[in-house]
Structures are given as C-alpha cells and as structure tokens.
Design a protein around this motif. Structure first.
Motif, short mmCIF file in Angstrom:
data_model
loop_
_atom_site.label_atom_id
_atom_site.label_comp_id
_atom_site.label_asym_id
_atom_site.label_seq_id
_atom_site.Cartn_x
_atom_site.Cartn_y
_atom_site.Cartn_z
N MET B 1 0.85 -1.18 0.00
CA MET B 1 0.00 0.00 0.00
C MET B 1 0.88 1.23 0.00
SD MET B 1 -3.05 1.03 2.69
CE MET B 1 -3.96 -0.48 2.50
N SER B 2 0.57 2.18 -0.88
CA SER B 2 1.41 3.38 -0.96
C SER B 2 1.24 4.21 0.30
CB SER B 2 0.99 4.21 -2.18
OG SER B 2 -0.27 4.80 -1.96
N SER B 3 2.16 5.12 0.51
CA SER B 3 2.10 5.97 1.71
C SER B 3 0.87 6.88 1.64
CB SER B 3 3.37 6.80 1.84
OG SER B 3 3.59 7.55 0.67
N THR B 4 0.50 7.28 0.43
CA THR B 4 -0.70 8.12 0.28
C THR B 4 -1.94 7.35 0.68
OG1 THR B 4 0.41 9.07 -1.65
CG2 THR B 4 -1.86 9.71 -1.29
N ALA B 5 -2.03 6.11 0.21
CA ALA B 5 -3.17 5.28 0.56
C ALA B 5 -3.17 4.98 2.06
CB ALA B 5 -3.15 3.98 -0.25
N CYS B 33 -3.38 -6.26 -1.08
CA CYS B 33 -4.27 -6.04 -2.24
C CYS B 33 -4.27 -4.57 -2.63
CB CYS B 33 -5.70 -6.45 -1.90
SG CYS B 33 -5.93 -8.22 -1.68
N HIS B 34 -4.80 -4.31 -3.80
CA HIS B 34 -4.96 -2.92 -4.24
C HIS B 34 -6.00 -2.22 -3.39
CE1 HIS B 34 -2.49 -3.81 -7.65
NE2 HIS B 34 -3.31 -4.73 -8.09
N PHE B 35 -5.80 -0.92 -3.18
CA PHE B 35 -6.68 -0.13 -2.31
C PHE B 35 -7.26 1.04 -3.08
CE2 PHE B 35 -8.05 1.55 1.73
CZ PHE B 35 -7.97 2.93 1.61
N GLY B 36 -8.53 1.28 -2.84
CA GLY B 36 -9.16 2.46 -3.44
C GLY B 36 -10.15 3.02 -2.44
N ALA B 45 -8.91 -4.88 -3.57
CA ALA B 45 -9.15 -5.71 -4.75
C ALA B 45 -7.90 -6.48 -5.11
CB ALA B 45 -9.58 -4.83 -5.93
N HIS B 46 -8.13 -7.68 -5.64
CA HIS B 46 -7.03 -8.54 -6.04
C HIS B 46 -6.89 -8.50 -7.55
CE1 HIS B 46 -4.74 -12.28 -6.62
NE2 HIS B 46 -4.39 -12.17 -5.35
N SER B 56 2.90 -3.57 -20.21
CA SER B 56 2.95 -2.56 -21.27
C SER B 56 1.57 -2.17 -21.80
CB SER B 56 3.80 -3.07 -22.43
OG SER B 56 3.14 -4.13 -23.11
N ARG B 57 0.57 -3.01 -21.56
CA ARG B 57 -0.71 -2.80 -22.24
C ARG B 57 -1.52 -1.65 -21.65
NH1 ARG B 57 -3.01 -6.36 -25.47
NH2 ARG B 57 -5.05 -6.21 -24.46
N GLY B 58 -1.34 -1.36 -20.39
CA GLY B 58 -2.05 -0.21 -19.82
C GLY B 58 -3.55 -0.35 -19.95
N LEU B 59 -4.18 0.68 -20.50
CA LEU B 59 -5.63 0.69 -20.60
C LEU B 59 -6.15 -0.13 -21.76
CD1 LEU B 59 -6.66 4.36 -19.71
CD2 LEU B 59 -6.51 2.36 -18.25
N LEU B 60 -5.27 -0.78 -22.50
CA LEU B 60 -5.74 -1.65 -23.58
C LEU B 60 -6.50 -2.84 -23.01
CD1 LEU B 60 -2.70 -1.50 -26.00
CD2 LEU B 60 -4.97 -0.51 -26.33
N ASP B 61 -6.24 -3.14 -21.74
CA ASP B 61 -7.06 -4.12 -21.04
C ASP B 61 -7.45 -3.52 -19.70
OD1 ASP B 61 -6.60 -7.49 -19.67
OD2 ASP B 61 -8.34 -6.17 -19.78
N ASP B 62 -8.63 -2.99 -19.62
CA ASP B 62 -9.06 -2.30 -18.41
C ASP B 62 -10.05 -3.13 -17.60
OD1 ASP B 62 -10.35 1.08 -17.74
OD2 ASP B 62 -8.91 -0.18 -16.67
N THR B 63 -9.88 -4.43 -17.62
CA THR B 63 -10.76 -5.31 -16.84
C THR B 63 -10.57 -5.01 -15.36
OG1 THR B 63 -10.39 -7.05 -18.48
CG2 THR B 63 -11.39 -7.69 -16.38
N PRO B 64 -11.62 -4.58 -14.66
CA PRO B 64 -11.46 -4.26 -13.23
C PRO B 64 -10.94 -5.46 -12.45
CG PRO B 64 -13.58 -3.47 -14.03
CD PRO B 64 -13.00 -4.32 -15.11
N ASN B 65 -10.14 -5.18 -11.47
CA ASN B 65 -9.68 -6.23 -10.57
C ASN B 65 -10.85 -6.76 -9.74
OD1 ASN B 65 -7.02 -6.31 -11.39
ND2 ASN B 65 -6.41 -4.64 -10.04
#
Lengths: 150, 93
Positions: B1-5, B33-36, B45-46, B56-65
């Motif tokens: 988890m980032s310091s900001t999170a 896990c990822h935090f939002g 989220a996992h 490298s794909r970035g938003l080319l695959d934006d399937t939510p976790n």
C-alpha cells in the motif's frame, strides 16, 4: 417537483447531463456534453478542449450514454479527452509516458457500469498511473459515483 | 500500500484488522491487495487472474480487478464490511 398532468410522469427536476438521471430516467446529455461527443465519434477519437469545458462528471455522462470508457488528461488549461470502448482505451505504457513527458497528468477515466465493482481499478490502471508523477487518479462509473485509486 | 493510501487507511486499520481476525481473514493478505477509496467507503481488490498484463498494455485491457472487501464508513465512524464471492478465495487466513 412538477406534475404536468395526471397522465404524465412526475418530473423530479432531473437535469440533463446528470449521469444518474441518464441511467435511471433517460434524460439526455447536456448541450455541452453533446458538443463534446460530436468531437469523439469513435474508439480512439481525441479532443483537446479548455479545462473548464469538461469535467469527470461530463465523462461519466458520456459513458452512461454510450457505454464506452473515456479518459481525461490535463495540462495547464487544456484537457485531452480520449474515447475508448466498453473495456479499454487506446493508451498503453509508451503513450502514457509520452503524455507525462509532455506535461500532462492523468485526471481520471470512466468505467461503464453501475455496481460498486465498476469503480475498482484494473492492473492496467495501475500501470498507467505509474507512468505519471502522481500518486492517485480517479474512476467514475455510469452513475457519476467515483473512487480514487493509488 | 502506498504511503498516500496508508495515510487515508490508517485511522481504520485497527478496525479492519479486528474484522479480519474475527472472521478468519488474513490481514496481511488483505493489505497486500490494491486499495481504493471514495467519499465514505474504501475497498480492497485482487489482480484479475485472467488479465493479459505484461507491463505494457495499460488501458488496452481495463478489466477491473476483483473486489475482495468493501468497507463502508458509517457517520459514527464505525465500519460496515461487505465480503464478495472472491473474499475467501484470496484473503482467507
């Protein structure tokens, strides 16, 4: 609340362009949003507009209307809007790094959908975020709800 | 988890740890896990196992976790925990 007649639906004063109203009551886009959408007719369409001409709520409305994702990048007083499709936007890491080098920051993007989990970031979102010198960005869904991810 | 999170999550971490301990969940797996977060909620989220990411794909695959835990913050500061169909799969103790 305005009742036009006994036979017509009660209007709840729903404003055009409100994403939630778009989804639930079928109200249309605002004129500002319609004008923006005309500049973004297809997947990978791009529009550079004034910063005060578009907000993430506007992109949420466009997503509610089209079912597509939209991404917003901001540089000084300009915003770059890119239209995607239902589950992607044509922004890979190289493109993101190029935008970041050009001084843009990633203001946010939209995910079509109305459930809570339409607001969950993807691994791709984290990849793009890491290309910018910022620690967070935002996802809006089709209802105008939003979550920040880090 | 980032310091900001973590700055956002810190006030709630004891309550979240307590929930994990009481419900057979692994707190360390959870915070990996990822935090939002939203105005009055936050989530973990996992990574999606079917993602095609090679870095490298970035938003080319934006399937939510996959959301594993949603936490609503009540007005009195208490938390409401909402598990998902992925909770036990990814963060069981």
């Amino acid at each position: 609340m305005i009742i036009k007649s006994i036979d017509s639906p009660i209007e709840h004063g729903q404003k055009k362009g409100n994403p939630n109203a778009l989804m639930h009551f079928g109200v249309g886009l605002s004129s500002k949003q319609r004008d923006l959408l005309l500049k973004l007719p297809d997947f990978d369409s791009k529009a550079l507009v004034e910063k005060n001409a578009v907000s993430m709520s506007d992109l949420s409305a466009l997503t509610a209307f089209t079912g597509d994702e939209f991404a917003m990048f901001t540089k000084n007083k300009k915003r770059l809007i890119i239209r995607g499709n239902a589950n992607s936007v044509n922004i890979d890491i190289d493109t993101a790094k190029s935008l970041a080098a050009d001084g843009y920051r990633w203001s946010g993007h939209t995910h079509p959908g109305i459930g809570e989990f339409s607001l969950v970031a993807s691994d791709g979102d984290f990849e793009i975020l890491s290309s910018f010198p910022q620690t967070q960005s935002v996802i809006y869904n089709s209802l105008g709800n939003h979550e920040v991810f880090y | 988890m980032s310091s900001t999170a973590m700055a956002y999550f810190s006030p709630y971490k004891d309550l979240v740890k307590e929930y994990c301990d009481e419900n057979g969940l692994d707190y360390n797996k959870l915070i990996a896990c990822h935090f939002g977060r939203g105005k009055d909620d936050f989530y973990f989220a996992h990574s999606h196992p079917n993602g095609l990411h090679d870095g490298s794909r970035g938003l080319l695959d934006d399937t939510p976790n996959l959301g594993v835990l949603w936490v609503e913050i009540n007005k009195d500061g208490s938390l409401k925990f909402v598990e998902t169909e992925h909770t036990r799969e990814f963060i069981s103790a």
